[in-house]
Design an enzyme around this catalytic site. Structure first.
Site, mmCIF file in Angstrom:
data_model
loop_
_atom_site.group_PDB
_atom_site.id
_atom_site.type_symbol
_atom_site.label_atom_id
_atom_site.label_comp_id
_atom_site.label_asym_id
_atom_site.label_seq_id
_atom_site.Cartn_x
_atom_site.Cartn_y
_atom_site.Cartn_z
ATOM 1 N N ASP A 36 14.782 4.554 -2.176
ATOM 2 C CA ASP A 36 15.228 5.289 -3.358
ATOM 3 C C ASP A 36 16.543 4.711 -3.907
ATOM 4 O O ASP A 36 17.311 4.102 -3.169
ATOM 5 C CB ASP A 36 15.404 6.766 -2.963
ATOM 6 C CG ASP A 36 15.328 7.696 -4.142
ATOM 7 O OD1 ASP A 36 15.056 7.239 -5.272
ATOM 8 O OD2 ASP A 36 15.555 8.901 -3.946
ATOM 9 N N HIS A 53 14.579 -2.188 -9.902
ATOM 10 C CA HIS A 53 13.325 -2.347 -9.165
ATOM 11 C C HIS A 53 13.168 -3.800 -8.699
ATOM 12 O O HIS A 53 12.721 -4.063 -7.580
ATOM 13 C CB HIS A 53 12.127 -1.959 -10.040
ATOM 14 C CG HIS A 53 12.135 -0.517 -10.432
ATOM 15 N ND1 HIS A 53 12.468 0.488 -9.551
ATOM 16 C CD2 HIS A 53 11.851 0.107 -11.608
ATOM 17 C CE1 HIS A 53 12.389 1.663 -10.172
ATOM 18 N NE2 HIS A 53 12.027 1.456 -11.419
ATOM 19 N N LEU A 147 4.638 -8.137 12.884
ATOM 20 C CA LEU A 147 4.952 -6.881 12.178
ATOM 21 C C LEU A 147 3.833 -6.470 11.223
ATOM 22 O O LEU A 147 3.298 -7.307 10.480
ATOM 23 C CB LEU A 147 6.248 -7.070 11.378
ATOM 24 C CG LEU A 147 6.674 -5.892 10.487
ATOM 25 C CD1 LEU A 147 7.376 -4.816 11.306
ATOM 26 C CD2 LEU A 147 7.573 -6.348 9.362
HETATM 27 C C1 V0D Z 1 10.124 -1.005 -6.757
HETATM 28 C C2 V0D Z 1 11.892 -0.774 -4.276
HETATM 29 C C3 V0D Z 1 7.459 -4.757 -3.297
HETATM 30 C C4 V0D Z 1 10.989 0.330 -4.727
HETATM 31 C C5 V0D Z 1 11.181 -2.049 -3.934
HETATM 32 C C6 V0D Z 1 3.883 -1.096 -7.150
HETATM 33 C C7 V0D Z 1 10.507 0.307 -6.152
HETATM 34 C C8 V0D Z 1 10.665 -2.769 -5.141
HETATM 35 C C9 V0D Z 1 6.193 -4.273 -3.582
HETATM 36 C C10 V0D Z 1 4.936 -4.693 -3.003
HETATM 37 C C11 V0D Z 1 8.260 -2.204 -5.575
HETATM 38 C C12 V0D Z 1 3.864 -3.829 -2.898
HETATM 39 C C13 V0D Z 1 2.664 -4.235 -2.312
HETATM 40 C C14 V0D Z 1 2.560 -5.495 -1.816
HETATM 41 C C15 V0D Z 1 3.615 -6.388 -1.896
HETATM 42 C C16 V0D Z 1 4.792 -5.987 -2.489
HETATM 43 C C17 V0D Z 1 6.405 -3.239 -4.505
HETATM 44 C C18 V0D Z 1 6.009 -1.495 -5.960
HETATM 45 C C19 V0D Z 1 7.347 -1.369 -6.199
HETATM 46 C C20 V0D Z 1 5.092 -0.551 -6.650
HETATM 47 F F1 V0D Z 1 1.415 -5.902 -1.230
HETATM 48 N N1 V0D Z 1 8.371 -4.100 -3.980
HETATM 49 N N2 V0D Z 1 7.756 -3.164 -4.727
HETATM 50 N N3 V0D Z 1 5.523 -2.423 -5.115
HETATM 51 N N4 V0D Z 1 9.630 -2.045 -5.824
#
Ligand code: V0D
Length: 256
Positions: A36, A53, A147
């Protein structure tokens, strides 16, 4: 007369020494994180939320590497909730491209480091491009033994439990299972986390002291760690601090 002050040389432990010290203790098998504060991190810098993000995505890579190095078995990251669809369309569109960007850059590294990618949440609700890139990564890493990097995407705990009940009732109606045979373990096996241990430690960043519909069943005995640090500012040192604090707590699971 006066006792001379003796300055005992305080050995300044380096980060690596603290890591080695922590590794001698019990490392949580499963750490779950509610990442968050990305939007607020950006706002503080007068940047658009999506910049937060994007920065948060880089932290995912860093923390994954470190958790793997510490010997953590499962890292579950709450990346997108069933509630997050209410955000502005532009922001949702940007978020849904992050898995592709992340995997486009880091999938070779995850393979190299023996990380296994997994997903919890309703896949059906995801855009095809998001779903396809994640499924490609799951496939490419399915035999890895290091992991488990478990992303919660379009995930909500109540949604997960309702879905479990639907499947359970279907199996009951077809005679596959009798009501008296439904135990806690059986119920767990119908959840999306069926093959994973319950989290030992749940971390939420950015000062919110809530669970927000995350793994409600699974965190029955989980140690909770809340920090004011925004996710884009979260470092290996912060994760180590949470682990060391975890190691100091005595977990009794209701016993004495
Ligand atoms: C935005 C902080 C990696 C939270 C981290 C679709 C909010 C960065 C992924 C990710 C997000 C998801 C699946 C995967 C590989 C990478 C990701 C989302 C948001 C939402 F297989 N960061 N990340 N997915 N944020």
């Amino acid at each position: 007369m006066f006792k001379k002050f003796t300055f005992r040389k305080q050995k300044a432990s380096s980060f690596n020494e603290l890591v080695e010290e922590a590794k001698k203790g019990y490392i949580p098998n499963h750490i779950a994180i509610i990442m968050d504060g990305n939007g607020r991190w950006a706002k503080r810098r007068a940047m658009p939320r999506i910049a937060g993000h994007h920065e948060g995505m880089k932290v995912v890579r860093k923390i994954t590497k470190f958790a793997n190095k510490m010997g953590v078995k499962v890292l579950t990251l709450y990346a997108f909730s069933t509630e997050n669809w209410k955000r502005p369309q532009q922001e949702v569109d940007f978020l849904m491209k992050l898995p592709q960007e992340f995997l486009g850059t880091f999938l070779p590294e995850l393979v190299e480091e023996n990380v296994q990618v997994r997903l919890i949440g309703q896949r059906d609700g995801l855009p095809a491009h998001t779903r396809e890139s994640v499924e490609k990564a799951i496939k490419a890493t399915q035999h890895n033994t290091g992991l488990i990097l478990n992303f919660a995407l379009n995930y909500g705990s109540r949604d997960e439990m309702v879905y479990a009940i639907q499947n359970l009732v279907t199996d009951s109606n077809s005679g596959k299972i009798q009501p008296h045979e439904i135990t806690e373990d059986v119920f767990s096996s119908y959840l999306m986390t069926s093959s994973l241990p319950d989290p030992d430690l749940l971390i939420r960043t950015s000062g919110e002291i809530r669970i927000s519909n995350f793994m409600l069943w699974q965190i029955a005995y989980t140690e909770l760690w809340f920090t004011d640090v925004f996710w884009p500012d979260f470092t290996e040192e912060h994760l180590l601090e949470a682990i060391v604090n975890f190691q100091r707590r005595g977990r009794r699971f209701g016993g004495v």
